[in-house]
Design an enzyme around this catalytic site. Structure first.
Site, mmCIF file in Angstrom:
data_model
loop_
_atom_site.group_PDB
_atom_site.id
_atom_site.type_symbol
_atom_site.label_atom_id
_atom_site.label_comp_id
_atom_site.label_asym_id
_atom_site.label_seq_id
_atom_site.Cartn_x
_atom_site.Cartn_y
_atom_site.Cartn_z
ATOM 1 N N ARG A 247 0.857 -1.180 0.000
ATOM 2 C CA ARG A 247 0.000 0.000 0.000
ATOM 3 C C ARG A 247 0.894 1.231 0.000
ATOM 4 O O ARG A 247 1.927 1.269 0.677
ATOM 5 C CB ARG A 247 -0.921 0.027 1.232
ATOM 6 C CG ARG A 247 -2.026 -1.022 1.204
ATOM 7 C CD ARG A 247 -3.052 -0.712 0.121
ATOM 8 N NE ARG A 247 -4.169 -1.655 0.114
ATOM 9 C CZ ARG A 247 -4.240 -2.739 -0.638
ATOM 10 N NH1 ARG A 247 -3.217 -3.052 -1.446
ATOM 11 N NH2 ARG A 247 -5.289 -3.536 -0.594
ATOM 12 N N GLU A 275 -2.855 7.803 -4.749
ATOM 13 C CA GLU A 275 -2.928 6.939 -5.912
ATOM 14 C C GLU A 275 -4.127 7.326 -6.773
ATOM 15 O O GLU A 275 -5.260 7.264 -6.273
ATOM 16 C CB GLU A 275 -3.041 5.482 -5.484
ATOM 17 C CG GLU A 275 -2.855 4.486 -6.617
ATOM 18 C CD GLU A 275 -2.794 3.052 -6.107
ATOM 19 O OE1 GLU A 275 -1.838 2.342 -6.467
ATOM 20 O OE2 GLU A 275 -3.700 2.655 -5.344
ATOM 21 N N HIS A 294 -0.824 -0.167 -10.565
ATOM 22 C CA HIS A 294 -1.510 -1.145 -9.704
ATOM 23 C C HIS A 294 -1.834 -2.418 -10.491
ATOM 24 O O HIS A 294 -2.967 -2.898 -10.503
ATOM 25 C CB HIS A 294 -2.784 -0.530 -9.125
ATOM 26 C CG HIS A 294 -3.101 -1.040 -7.743
ATOM 27 N ND1 HIS A 294 -3.486 -0.234 -6.717
ATOM 28 C CD2 HIS A 294 -3.081 -2.307 -7.223
ATOM 29 C CE1 HIS A 294 -3.697 -0.950 -5.621
ATOM 30 N NE2 HIS A 294 -3.440 -2.215 -5.913
#
Length: 336
Positions: A247, A275, A294
């Site tokens: 993360r 993000e 991602h």
């Protein structure tokens, strides 16, 4: 639970063919009665799938699953199990589920595999300085003139793994055939358990000072927020590569940006904080940085692993066996 009745519950019914190929669906139908509809979070009282909820023994959930609170459970009096075709269940499973005695399973182990594979690839590429050499070759169009920073190569490379999570453990397993030294930092893993995983247990500071590549696999918890801040990043040796597939909030983005832009550290980031990063963020163009959108988790044909994992759990339920990937409420505080 013999011959359970199964209802799919997820955001987008179009995901079903990606998760379940014909053979996997045939296995599911051999073990259970499968409702035709898909229960979405927006399902209305008139939706056929909403009506199927009253007779469902098992919910096979996916990304965007309905929120399973007490009001939802009142509409599902027969529900006995939730089998999730993705990783974390924190976003939709509430304490009311366990209080009702409903069992919960996750495909996090299956979803960990592509993340671990991505990590292995990036560790080996970092050791060979492939990203930097490719950039220099594309810029200079010559075989001369670029000197890679030491250490160069993967023989004897020291890889620091932060977090013995499902992914962290799989990374250690994938590293085993290679001639690398693996260090592990996880406050819940002692020296003997680390050795069993093929690594050496060390404190975080020692891992950072000794590693050539540091890869992050800890869960996002209040205790791990920005666990790699300016002080920790400063302890890393020059030319060390940081890989983050966990993360973004585990790393202080501003502090890392300063180190990468200065040319002291390298970074491979599949997640960031925020993000996505702003389009003009300096990390996008920084030498020594690779940002991916991602993509480390399950994509494309990798989704079939998730569906197969869920079907195997339904088969176990139908056979009266224990779940292999059961999630217990006391695990939530220390897992993703």
């Amino acid at each position: 639970m013999t011959r359970p009745r199964v209802l799919f519950a997820l955001r987008d019914p179009a995901l079903l063919p990606d998760l379940f190929d014909d053979a996997t669906l045939a296995r599911l139908r051999a073990a259970a009665d499968v409702a035709d509809g898909v229960l979405t979070p927006e399902a209305t009282q008139d939706d056929p799938a909403h009506g199927d909820l009253a007779t469902a023994d098992v919910l096979v959930t996916g990304w965007g699953a309905p929120y399973l609170d007490e009001a939802f459970l009142r509409r599902a009096p027969r529900l006995r199990a939730v089998v999730h075709t993705a990783g974390t269940v924190k976003s939709f499973v509430t304490p009311a589920v366990w209080e009702r005695g409903v069992r919960v399973s996750t495909a996090a182990e299956a979803n960990a595999r592509p993340v671990a594979e991505y990590t292995l690839a990036m560790v080996l590429l970092a050791g060979k300085r492939v990203l930097e050499s490719a950039a220099a070759y594309g810029r200079d169009r010559t075989l001369r003139g670029w000197s890679p920073p030491a250490p160069l190569g993967n023989n004897g490379l020291t890889v620091g793994v932060i977090g013995a999570s499902r992914i962290g453990r799989q990374v250690l397993g994938l590293l085993a055939p290679f001639d690398v030294d693996a260090l592990l930092h996880d406050p819940w893993v002692d020296a003997a358990a680390a050795r069993a995983l093929g690594s050496t247990a060390v404190g975080l500071d020692e891992l950072l000072t000794r590693s050539d590549v540091v890869t992050v696999h800890a869960p996002a918890l209040p205790e791990t927020y920005r666990m790699l801040g300016a002080r920790e990043l400063a302890r890393m040796r020059d030319a060390t590569t940081l890989v983050n597939t966990a993360r973004g909030q585990l790393v202080d983005t501003e502090a890392l940006t300063r180190e990468v832009v200065a040319g002291r550290l390298r970074a491979v980031l599949d997640v960031t904080d925020p993000e996505p990063l702003p389009p003009d963020h300096p990390l996008f163009g920084a030498p020594g940085a690779l940002l991916t959108p991602h993509v480390a988790g399950s994509l494309g044909n990798e989704l079939r692993r998730l569906g197969a994992s869920a079907v195997a759990e339904v088969e176990r339920l139908a056979a009266g066996q224990d779940l292999l990937h059961e999630v217990l409420p006391d695990q939530l505080a220390t897992t993703a």
